[in-house]
Design a protein around this motif. Structure first.
Motif, PDB file in Angstrom:
ATOM      1  N   PHE A 402     -16.730   4.040  11.327  1.00 13.33           N
ATOM      2  CA  PHE A 402     -16.388   2.620  11.378  1.00 13.33           C
ATOM      3  C   PHE A 402     -17.315   1.888  12.348  1.00 13.33           C
ATOM      4  CE2 PHE A 402     -12.436   4.443   9.872  1.00 13.33           C
ATOM      5  CZ  PHE A 402     -12.021   3.528   8.918  1.00 13.33           C
ATOM      6  N   PHE A 406     -15.112  -6.052  14.012  1.00 12.69           N
ATOM      7  CA  PHE A 406     -13.782  -6.217  13.419  1.00 12.69           C
ATOM      8  C   PHE A 406     -13.906  -6.976  12.105  1.00 12.69           C
ATOM      9  CE2 PHE A 406     -10.004  -8.929  12.870  1.00 12.69           C
ATOM     10  CZ  PHE A 406      -9.029  -7.946  12.774  1.00 12.69           C
ATOM     11  N   SER A 410     -13.745  -5.069   5.236  1.00 16.54           N
ATOM     12  CA  SER A 410     -14.627  -3.904   5.367  1.00 16.54           C
ATOM     13  C   SER A 410     -13.873  -2.700   5.923  1.00 16.54           C
ATOM     14  CB  SER A 410     -15.808  -4.249   6.279  1.00 16.54           C
ATOM     15  OG  SER A 410     -16.617  -3.111   6.500  1.00 16.54           O
ATOM     16  N   ASP A 411     -13.002  -2.929   6.893  1.00 20.33           N
ATOM     17  CA  ASP A 411     -12.244  -1.823   7.490  1.00 20.33           C
ATOM     18  C   ASP A 411     -11.325  -1.166   6.460  1.00 20.33           C
ATOM     19  OD1 ASP A 411     -13.469  -2.317   9.865  1.00 20.33           O
ATOM     20  OD2 ASP A 411     -11.755  -3.344  10.801  1.00 20.33           O
ATOM     21  N   LEU A 558      -3.978  -0.438   7.293  1.00 18.22           N
ATOM     22  CA  LEU A 558      -5.154  -1.309   7.189  1.00 18.22           C
ATOM     23  C   LEU A 558      -5.153  -2.098   5.880  1.00 18.22           C
ATOM     24  CD1 LEU A 558      -8.054   0.809   8.753  1.00 18.22           C
ATOM     25  CD2 LEU A 558      -6.406  -0.700   9.836  1.00 18.22           C
ATOM     26  N   HIS A 575      -4.848  -2.809  15.275  1.00 17.61           N
ATOM     27  CA  HIS A 575      -5.753  -2.533  14.157  1.00 17.61           C
ATOM     28  C   HIS A 575      -6.997  -1.780  14.641  1.00 17.61           C
ATOM     29  CE1 HIS A 575      -7.838  -3.537  10.301  1.00 17.61           C
ATOM     30  NE2 HIS A 575      -8.903  -3.452  11.091  1.00 17.61           N
ATOM     31  N   LYS A 576      -7.575  -2.237  15.735  1.00 15.31           N
ATOM     32  CA  LYS A 576      -8.780  -1.597  16.276  1.00 15.31           C
ATOM     33  C   LYS A 576      -8.491  -0.166  16.741  1.00 15.31           C
ATOM     34  CE  LYS A 576     -10.990  -5.904  17.797  1.00 15.31           C
ATOM     35  NZ  LYS A 576     -11.426  -6.727  18.965  1.00 15.31           N
ATOM     36  N   LYS A 579      -8.080   2.058  13.723  1.00 17.69           N
ATOM     37  CA  LYS A 579      -9.394   2.341  13.137  1.00 17.69           C
ATOM     38  C   LYS A 579     -10.098   3.440  13.930  1.00 17.69           C
ATOM     39  CE  LYS A 579     -12.709  -0.737  13.571  1.00 17.69           C
ATOM     40  NZ  LYS A 579     -13.572  -1.919  13.383  1.00 17.69           N
TER      41      LYS A 579
END
Length: 714
Positions: A402, A406, A410-411, A558, A575-576, A579
């Motif tokens: 990844f 942010f 895409s994530d 996600l 979220h980060k 990921k």
């Protein structure tokens, strides 16, 4: 809420949407049962009336388990808008099945065969009714799970269908561009004027693309940037495809096309099925309609696959898994030829084991008499000649990392790719572990069989020694008598004496070599036991499954984040972190596969190479000993007969100076009888020991059951 006189549905409960209609999940008012209703939009009503009515008429005349059933045509409220009420397929479409992360590299072989059978049967019904579908694609193949848990796939969406016989053609355009025949693609997508007419074989092209995608998880023809972004190149790939090629991918802009006439290594189908399927794909993915197969040949070849039996084979020395597709009425000769094509082990060198025993197959025996096999219980193939290990062939999937940036869209996309890769890594791990199971099982059976052959050889040597002792004792009597009677020639029978001496040497050599073989087998057994203990304590699969569940949970989160399009600060931080965690979990999976599963697997391959080399040498030696024992048995029988005859013909001086001859009954018979009794007593002793051992094992089993324990596997 929308409704007809008998059905109602919510507009947000949508199952699918097309250019001219939407399909909703509805309930029958009287029972609450689920159904699907197809509601047409205003674009649909711009079509000529006969075209609008065509789908109603088509569905009314089609009645088959692999075609979605039309149950009623009703009108919405006061608008008089007609809707189609059809059976509800709770399993979604084949497209949605292929979108699942675990199917990113195609369906399993068993599920693919169900798709193949369903589509072939459904298309056969269409052709019998003179119907061309014109929009075959995974999105128009629905899935239902039957009461037995097995999938059933059904063709749906007959909005583009029309009646057309094999020798008729049409010019109108329908379909989805990735699945369109190149001739139709040129006019419908590229908007190039042409006056070509199209026949029923355009459905075969769409079926070919669908089958390829079902088997591999991806489209067969992909220009750089994708089919929707590079339409000119898409058309160029499909029309300039070399003969026999079933796939073409362009990896860089303006770069060359990488052609392939085989399904990719990541495909989950066996080599046996690929061998039969690839020629079908090559002949229906043919841009030239004149060269493309017709439906008769397509049905003949696909049904030939579906009517074959599958024999599961594991080649022990090569450590390879195979599925051999043969007809049940074929003979073992045909089966062995098919095995040779996949393993390169000639029929004369093929030997088989099943469930711990040597499997003797008669060459003229029919395949349906072969024991039923499964993926977990294959027949073990052993070559008489040593073969180098090959092992499971696989390609490790790419696991993307990844970027720190942010990006919700895409994530989510990268999360799906990572999840798909972890699913594939889990499959690879399971394949490696299953291969090790088969290796250890096959080696165990081989050791047991060789030990039994050693015991049999020892018993044969013991029997020959008894015969040898009888011959030697008879020879000693003859020599004694010759020594007492001067008119006898002491050198008579000298050749027999030499043969007996040689036999003593041969039997001693065989006994010593068998003892050495038994020691080698005991050494292998000790190594096998250690390896087997380590293997059964291995928990790699469980660890990967736990990590996969964590990765899948993050992927689901996600996906939800992407639907929101914008997150609050705290949600963004979570979220980060998620990921980041997904990347960590994926790296752990890679490490488990590379440093644990693969290393143990490669180590076992090295062991099985040494074990099977020794086993092959021992087996050859034992067979040579068997031939020598047969030869020695014949020699001793001849020697015994010669000595008996010689002994019985010796004239003896008796009282009164009269000559007589020793009778067989008074001289030879007692010794012969003693020898036979000794042999029988030895056999009886071995049988009693065997029965005693079985009784002890049974007592142990009964004792363990009475103590509430599971009997230990032997």
């Amino acid at each position: 809420m929308q409704s007809t006189s008998n059905y109602l549905w919510l507009l947000n409960d949508i199952l699918g949407q097309g250019a001219t209609a939407s399909v909703y999940k509805a309930r029958r008012k009287q029972t609450g049962d689920h159904y699907a209703v197809k509601v047409f939009n205003h674009v649909s009503y711009l079509r000529p009336y006969e075209v609008q009515m065509r789908e109603f008429d088509m569905l009314r005349k089609l009645n088959h388990k692999n075609i979605v059933k039309l149950l009623a045509v009703e009108e919405v409220g006061t608008t008089k808008q007609k809707v189609l009420v059809m059976e509800y397929c709770a399993g979604g479409s084949l497209h949605s099945v292929l979108e699942e992360s675990e199917n990113a590299f195609g369906l399993s072989e068993s599920e693919f065969l169900i798709v193949l059978q369903s589509v072939v049967a459904g298309m056969n019904q269409l052709r019998e009714n003179g119907v061309v579908h014109r929009d075959i694609k995974p999105g128009n193949i629905m899935r239902v799970v039957g009461e037995d848990g097995q999938s059933v796939y059904k063709l749906t969406d007959f909005g583009a269908a029309r009646e057309l016989e094999d020798d008729e053609q049409f010019m109108s355009l329908y379909g989805t561009e990735e699945y369109l025949h190149p001739d139709m693609y040129e006019r419908a997508v590229l908007r190039k004027p042409q006056n070509k007419k199209y026949g029923v074989t355009v459905d075969l092209w769409s079926i070919g693309v669908t089958f390829y995608q079902t088997a591999t998880g991806s489209l067969p023809f992909i220009p750089y940037g994708g089919p929707r972004k590079n339409k000119e190149m898409m058309h160029k790939i499909t029309t300039e495809k070399p003969e026999g090629m079933i796939a073409g991918v362009q990896h860089r802009d303006c770069g060359p096309v990488e052609w392939s006439k085989e399904l990719p290594i990541t495909c989950r189908l066996s080599e046996g099925l690929k061998f039969l399927l690839v020629p079908i794909l090559a002949n229906i993915l043919e841009a030239d309609q004149a060269k493309c197969w017709g439906f008769d040949q397509f049905f003949a070849e696909t049904n030939d696959i579906l009517h074959r039996s599958v024999i599961h084979i594991f080649s022990l020395q090569q450590a390879t898994v195979h599925k051999v597709y043969v007809h049940s009425y074929n003979t073992i000769n045909v089966l062995m030829d098919a095995i040779f094509r996949q393993t390169d082990v000639p029929a004369v060198e093929q030997e088989f084991m099943y469930e711990g025993y040597c499997l003797e197959l008669d060459l003229v025996q029919q395949v349906d008499l072969v024991p039923k096999t499964t993926e977990e219980r294959p027949i073990i193939l052993v070559s008489k000649e040593q073969k180098a290990p090959i092992g499971i062939t696989y390609k490790e999937p790419d696991v993307p990392t990844f970027p720190p940036k942010f990006d919700l869209i895409s994530d989510a996309n990268l999360a799906k790719i990572v999840t798909c890769a972890v699913h594939q890594l889990l499959r690879i791990t399971k394949s490696l572990m299953k291969c090790q199971d088969f290796i250890l099982r096959g080696v165990y059976w081989m050791l047991a069989i060789l030990k039994e052959e050693c015991r049999n050889t020892v018993q044969r040597v013991a029997t020959l020694n008894l015969k040898l002792d009888f011959c030697k004792s008879t020879m000693m009597r003859i020599q004694k008598i010759y020594g007492q009677q001067s008119r006898m020639n002491p050198s008579e029978g000298g050749d027999v004496h030499m043969k007996l001496q040689l036999t003593v040497h041969f039997l001693a050599t065989i006994s010593q070599n068998v003892q050495n073989s038994q020691k080698q087998l005991d050494q292998i057994a000790a190594q096998w036991s250690t390896t087997n203990d380590i293997h059964h304590k291995d928990s790699t699969i469980g660890k990967v499954e736990v990590l996969l569940e964590k990765v899948s949970a993050i992927h689901r989160q996600l996906k939800k984040d992407r639907m929101k399009m914008k997150l609050q600060y705290n949600d963004e931080q979570i979220h980060k972190f998620e990921k980041l965690n997904m990347g960590i979990h994926a790296k752990k999976v890679l490490a488990l596969v590379r440093e644990d599963a693969e290393q143990k697997y490669k180590k076992l391959l090295t062991c099985v190479k040494d074990w099977m080399r020794t086993a092959c040498d021992i087996r050859k030696q034992l067979r040579s000993f068997g031939e020598q024992c047969e030869s020695l048995h014949c020699d001793l029988e001849n020697c015994g007969a010669y000595l008996n005859n010689m002994y019985n013909q010796i004239p003896l001086k008796v009282e009164g100076d009269q000559s007589t001859t020793k009778s067989t009954a008074s001289t030879v018979y007692p010794d012969q009888k003693c020898m036979e009794m000794a042999i029988r007593m030895k056999q009886l002793k071995q049988e009693i020991e065997h029965v005693t051992k079985e009784l002890q094992q049974n007592n142990m089993t009964i004792q363990s059951l009475s103590d509430g324990q599971k009997p230990q596997d032997i």
